[in-house]
Design an enzyme around this catalytic site. Structure first.
Site, PDB file in Angstrom:
ATOM      1  N   THR A 131       0.819  -1.213   0.000  1.00 36.88           N
ATOM      2  CA  THR A 131       0.000   0.000   0.000  1.00 36.88           C
ATOM      3  C   THR A 131       0.854   1.264   0.000  1.00 36.88           C
ATOM      4  OG1 THR A 131      -1.508   1.270   1.398  1.00 36.88           O
ATOM      5  CG2 THR A 131      -0.094  -0.272   2.535  1.00 36.88           C
ATOM      6  N   ASP A 132       0.265   2.365  -0.455  1.00 35.16           N
ATOM      7  CA  ASP A 132       0.976   3.652  -0.392  1.00 35.16           C
ATOM      8  C   ASP A 132       1.073   4.173   1.048  1.00 35.16           C
ATOM      9  OD1 ASP A 132      -1.709   4.351  -0.013  1.00 35.16           O
ATOM     10  OD2 ASP A 132      -1.727   5.911  -1.555  1.00 35.16           O
ATOM     11  N   GLU A 133       0.273   3.583   1.959  1.00 34.58           N
ATOM     12  CA  GLU A 133       0.269   4.102   3.341  1.00 34.58           C
ATOM     13  C   GLU A 133       1.608   3.908   4.044  1.00 34.58           C
ATOM     14  OE1 GLU A 133      -3.100   3.436   5.767  1.00 34.58           O
ATOM     15  OE2 GLU A 133      -4.497   3.645   4.105  1.00 34.58           O
ATOM     16  N   TYR A 156      -1.933  -0.591  11.007  1.00 29.63           N
ATOM     17  CA  TYR A 156      -2.071  -1.231   9.690  1.00 29.63           C
ATOM     18  C   TYR A 156      -0.868  -0.890   8.801  1.00 29.63           C
ATOM     19  CZ  TYR A 156      -3.341  -1.615   4.762  1.00 29.63           C
ATOM     20  OH  TYR A 156      -3.311  -1.894   3.409  1.00 29.63           O
ATOM     21  N   LYS A 160       2.144  -3.317   7.306  1.00 33.47           N
ATOM     22  CA  LYS A 160       2.434  -3.494   5.875  1.00 33.47           C
ATOM     23  C   LYS A 160       3.886  -3.079   5.590  1.00 33.47           C
ATOM     24  CE  LYS A 160       0.009  -4.608   2.928  1.00 33.47           C
ATOM     25  NZ  LYS A 160      -0.339  -5.950   2.369  1.00 33.47           N
TER      26      LYS A 160
HETATM   27  P1  NAD Z   1      -9.761  -7.195   1.972  1.00 29.50           P
HETATM   28  O1  NAD Z   1      -9.787  -6.929   3.435  1.00 29.50           O
HETATM   29  O2  NAD Z   1     -10.965  -6.908   1.146  1.00 29.50           O
HETATM   30  O3  NAD Z   1      -9.377  -8.724   1.706  1.00 29.50           O
HETATM   31  C1  NAD Z   1      -8.358  -9.386   2.414  1.00 29.50           C
HETATM   32  C2  NAD Z   1      -8.509 -10.882   2.154  1.00 29.50           C
HETATM   33  O4  NAD Z   1      -7.454 -11.552   2.877  1.00 29.50           O
HETATM   34  C3  NAD Z   1      -9.838 -11.460   2.647  1.00 29.50           C
HETATM   35  O5  NAD Z   1     -10.383 -12.341   1.683  1.00 29.50           O
HETATM   36  C4  NAD Z   1      -9.453 -12.224   3.915  1.00 29.50           C
HETATM   37  O6  NAD Z   1     -10.275 -13.348   4.176  1.00 29.50           O
HETATM   38  C5  NAD Z   1      -8.018 -12.639   3.584  1.00 29.50           C
HETATM   39  N1  NAD Z   1      -7.219 -12.859   4.804  1.00 29.50           N
HETATM   40  C6  NAD Z   1      -7.054 -12.019   5.845  1.00 29.50           C
HETATM   41  N2  NAD Z   1      -6.280 -12.580   6.798  1.00 29.50           N
HETATM   42  C7  NAD Z   1      -5.940 -13.808   6.319  1.00 29.50           C
HETATM   43  C8  NAD Z   1      -5.150 -14.868   6.840  1.00 29.50           C
HETATM   44  N3  NAD Z   1      -4.593 -14.781   8.053  1.00 29.50           N
HETATM   45  N4  NAD Z   1      -4.977 -15.974   6.097  1.00 29.50           N
HETATM   46  C9  NAD Z   1      -5.550 -16.075   4.860  1.00 29.50           C
HETATM   47  N5  NAD Z   1      -6.338 -15.111   4.338  1.00 29.50           N
HETATM   48  C10 NAD Z   1      -6.522 -13.991   5.054  1.00 29.50           C
HETATM   49  O7  NAD Z   1      -8.495  -6.393   1.442  1.00 29.50           O
HETATM   50  P2  NAD Z   1      -8.249  -5.652   0.052  1.00 29.50           P
HETATM   51  O8  NAD Z   1      -8.724  -4.264   0.172  1.00 29.50           O
HETATM   52  O9  NAD Z   1      -8.704  -6.498  -1.051  1.00 29.50           O
HETATM   53  O10 NAD Z   1      -6.642  -5.603   0.074  1.00 29.50           O
HETATM   54  C11 NAD Z   1      -5.886  -6.696  -0.440  1.00 29.50           C
HETATM   55  C12 NAD Z   1      -4.410  -6.353  -0.321  1.00 29.50           C
HETATM   56  O11 NAD Z   1      -4.125  -5.157  -1.036  1.00 29.50           O
HETATM   57  C13 NAD Z   1      -3.951  -6.108   1.115  1.00 29.50           C
HETATM   58  O12 NAD Z   1      -2.671  -6.669   1.255  1.00 29.50           O
HETATM   59  C14 NAD Z   1      -3.896  -4.595   1.222  1.00 29.50           C
HETATM   60  O13 NAD Z   1      -2.934  -4.197   2.172  1.00 29.50           O
HETATM   61  C15 NAD Z   1      -3.517  -4.209  -0.179  1.00 29.50           C
HETATM   62  N6  NAD Z   1      -3.976  -2.880  -0.630  1.00 29.50           N
HETATM   63  C16 NAD Z   1      -5.289  -2.513  -0.496  1.00 29.50           C
HETATM   64  C17 NAD Z   1      -5.699  -1.274  -0.996  1.00 29.50           C
HETATM   65  C18 NAD Z   1      -7.132  -0.821  -0.903  1.00 29.50           C
HETATM   66  O14 NAD Z   1      -7.443   0.337  -1.214  1.00 29.50           O
HETATM   67  N7  NAD Z   1      -8.081  -1.651  -0.518  1.00 29.50           N
HETATM   68  C19 NAD Z   1      -4.779  -0.400  -1.598  1.00 29.50           C
HETATM   69  C20 NAD Z   1      -3.431  -0.834  -1.689  1.00 29.50           C
HETATM   70  C21 NAD Z   1      -3.062  -2.060  -1.218  1.00 29.50           C
HETATM   71  O1  DAU Z   2      -4.140   4.024   0.537  1.00 28.38           O
HETATM   72  C1  DAU Z   2      -4.361   2.651   0.411  1.00 28.38           C
HETATM   73  C2  DAU Z   2      -5.191   2.175   1.585  1.00 28.38           C
HETATM   74  O2  DAU Z   2      -6.525   2.654   1.364  1.00 28.38           O
HETATM   75  C3  DAU Z   2      -5.218   0.657   1.732  1.00 28.38           C
HETATM   76  O3  DAU Z   2      -3.909   0.215   2.022  1.00 28.38           O
HETATM   77  C4  DAU Z   2      -6.171   0.227   2.857  1.00 28.38           C
HETATM   78  O4  DAU Z   2      -6.234  -1.185   2.915  1.00 28.38           O
HETATM   79  C5  DAU Z   2      -7.545   0.789   2.550  1.00 28.38           C
HETATM   80  O5  DAU Z   2      -8.428   0.487   3.600  1.00 28.38           O
HETATM   81  C6  DAU Z   2      -7.483   2.314   2.339  1.00 28.38           C
HETATM   82  O6  DAU Z   2      -7.177   2.978   3.594  1.00 28.38           O
HETATM   83  P1  DAU Z   2      -7.920   4.338   4.012  1.00 28.38           P
HETATM   84  O7  DAU Z   2      -7.829   4.495   5.472  1.00 28.38           O
HETATM   85  O8  DAU Z   2      -7.443   5.476   3.174  1.00 28.38           O
HETATM   86  O9  DAU Z   2      -9.426   3.983   3.538  1.00 28.38           O
HETATM   87  P2  DAU Z   2     -10.863   4.216   4.240  1.00 28.38           P
HETATM   88  O10 DAU Z   2     -11.878   3.871   3.205  1.00 28.38           O
HETATM   89  O11 DAU Z   2     -10.938   3.574   5.558  1.00 28.38           O
HETATM   90  O12 DAU Z   2     -10.878   5.779   4.467  1.00 28.38           O
HETATM   91  C7  DAU Z   2     -10.733   6.693   3.387  1.00 28.38           C
HETATM   92  C8  DAU Z   2     -10.764   8.099   3.970  1.00 28.38           C
HETATM   93  O13 DAU Z   2     -12.088   8.367   4.447  1.00 28.38           O
HETATM   94  C9  DAU Z   2      -9.846   8.286   5.162  1.00 28.38           C
HETATM   95  O14 DAU Z   2      -9.288   9.584   5.117  1.00 28.38           O
HETATM   96  C10 DAU Z   2     -10.768   8.147   6.375  1.00 28.38           C
HETATM   97  C11 DAU Z   2     -12.082   8.668   5.852  1.00 28.38           C
HETATM   98  N1  DAU Z   2     -13.306   8.046   6.430  1.00 28.38           N
HETATM   99  C12 DAU Z   2     -13.370   6.673   6.445  1.00 28.38           C
HETATM  100  C13 DAU Z   2     -14.476   6.049   6.964  1.00 28.38           C
HETATM  101  C14 DAU Z   2     -14.542   4.531   7.005  1.00 28.38           C
HETATM  102  C15 DAU Z   2     -14.346   8.824   6.896  1.00 28.38           C
HETATM  103  O15 DAU Z   2     -14.290  10.075   6.827  1.00 28.38           O
HETATM  104  N2  DAU Z   2     -15.447   8.198   7.401  1.00 28.38           N
HETATM  105  C16 DAU Z   2     -15.553   6.839   7.473  1.00 28.38           C
HETATM  106  O16 DAU Z   2     -16.584   6.340   7.992  1.00 28.38           O
END
Ligand code: NAD
Ligand code: DAU
Length: 350
Positions: A131-133, A156, A160
């Site tokens: 992730t970019d975080e 988190y 990562k």
């Molecule tokens: P998600 O939470 O939707 O899915 C995660 C999946 O991993 C789920 O299916 C869960 O069952 C599985 N999982 C969790 N713990 C596990 C374990 N111990 N063993 C086996 N499986 C397990 O997440 P996502 O948003 O699809 O993110 C997927 C990946 O991409 C993550 O590594 C996350 O850090 C990364 N990522 C997410 C975003 C985003 O915006 N969502 C952006 C950049 C990177």
């Molecule tokens: O940047 C990549 C990341 O983006 C991924 O690595 C993470 O897995 C993914 O969850 C996401 O993280 P964020 O914290 O940026 O996403 P989230 O949707 O939780 O929140 C987006 C923004 O909105 C953040 O600034 C917090 C804000 N927010 C979020 C929620 C859930 C609110 O204002 N209200 C809310 O209820």
């Protein structure tokens, strides 16, 4: 036949990646390993579950011995590792689950790959999805590049960041062939409604308050999930071993602006008077350690591997809203039971 292991394939991004790979690489066996936590949902994959090259393995990456035995049984050639705990707010209330899944789980997979591949890395790859975080928070200007020093702020992002360092360490120390990508915020179908965009869509649908943290001025850089899956495919095929690639859509939005846009489109789609949903916006207590701004510089990926996002945001967000409105049963199912307890704990005192 090449065997490709995708971890976390029942989750949001993983399910889009599994679909892409099962349909595109019909000459490969695709293994989806997932624990099926609250975020993992096999209903995300009904369209590919019967494909002859698709296999599901229910397992927990925290179980190191199990990972070794699975690698021994299946002899995977390549790994794309997405399984993780992914929600920042949950990491603030329960950091240990993130340490276990994201750090220990990743090391277990690295160890299993090393154990199975010995020192013969021909045709092997360990691709870590991050992730970019990990880069921390930007001020009003500038972008994250692949050289930006790591500076994570939440449990988190720190978990990562640790996993990224460990993946690189296994490359430097043991020559394990790895590649890492760091992507910005994804949006699109199948995202669990704890994340901002599906949470807002779900709450508008149910006429519930729309919780905006702080003043809603934090900025995120949004990418359509299918474009992330396409980028992973390009890096998987052509990325240089040992390298990192940033993925992003040059699409920055303040949270409050994105919430207002979703309100406006939802009013239009639901036939409500313009302005109806905006009245639900409720400013709540800010997230602890809330990063101000993320913005990715994806020049390297564009220049070296010729990848670009395919969708403009206006089109992507409309497609996303349409998907949630057409799949209300999916939303109802994932937002019942444990979700209601989570929602209450997370939002009742904000
Ligand atoms: P998600 O939470 O939707 O899915 C995660 C999946 O991993 C789920 O299916 C869960 O069952 C599985 N999982 C969790 N713990 C596990 C374990 N111990 N063993 C086996 N499986 C397990 O997440 P996502 O948003 O699809 O993110 C997927 C990946 O991409 C993550 O590594 C996350 O850090 C990364 N990522 C997410 C975003 C985003 O915006 N969502 C952006 C950049 C990177
Ligand atoms: O940047 C990549 C990341 O983006 C991924 O690595 C993470 O897995 C993914 O969850 C996401 O993280 P964020 O914290 O940026 O996403 P989230 O949707 O939780 O929140 C987006 C923004 O909105 C953040 O600034 C917090 C804000 N927010 C979020 C929620 C859930 C609110 O204002 N209200 C809310 O209820």
């Amino acid at each position: 036949m090449k065997k490709i292991l995708i971890t976390g394939g029942a989750g949001f991004i993983g399910s889009h990646l599994v679909r892409l790979f099962v349909n595109k690489y019909t000459d490969c066996q695709i293994y989806n390993l997932d624990k099926l936590t609250y975020a993992g949902n096999l209903a995300n994959l009904t369209d590919v579950e019967k494909a002859p090259n698709y296999h599901f393995i229910k397992a927990d990456i925290v179980d190191g011995e199990k990972m070794i035995s699975l690698f021994e049984s299946y002899d995977f050639d390549q790994v794309i590792h997405l399984a993780a705990e992914s929600h920042v707010d949950r990491s603030i209330s329960n950091p240990m689950e993130f340490i276990m899944a994201n750090i220990v789980g990743t090391v277990n997979l690295l160890n299993a790959a090393r154990h199975q591949w010995k020192n013969d890395f021909t045709g092997k790859l360990f691709y870590h999805v991050s992730t970019d975080e990990v880069y921390g928070s930007l001020g009003d200007t500038g972008y994250f590049t692949e050289e930006t020093p790591y500076d994570p702020h939440s449990p988190y992002s720190a978990s990562k960041a640790s996993s990224d360092h460990l993946v690189r360490a296994y490359h430097d120390t043991y020559k394990l062939p790895i590649v890492i990508s760091n992507c910005s915020n994804n949006y699109g179908p199948n995202q669990f409604p704890e994340k901002l965009i599906p949470l807002i869509i779900n709450n508008i649908r149910n006429n519930k308050p729309l919780p905006v943290y702080g003043e809603g001025l934090n900025v995120r850089d949004w990418l359509y999930v299918v474009d992330h899956a396409r980028a992973i495919d390009v890096i998987f095929q052509q990325g240089k071993i040992g390298e990192t690639y940033n993925i992003g859509g040059h699409n920055e939005w303040k949270n409050i602006d994105i919430v207002k846009l979703v309100c406006q489109i939802m009013d239009e789609k639901l036939g409500r008077e313009n302005g109806t949903s905006e009245k639900l916006i409720t400013y709540v207590k800010d997230r602890a350690g809330h990063d101000l701004r993320y913005a990715i510089d994806a020049t390297k990926l564009q220049r070296e591997l010729n990848w670009e996002p395919s969708l403009q945001f206006e089109e992507g967000i409309r497609k996303t809203i349409d998907w949630y409105l057409e799949n209300q049963q999916w939303l109802d199912e994932v937002s019942s039971g444990h979700y209601l307890k989570y929602y209450e704990d997370q939002y009742q005192n904000r």
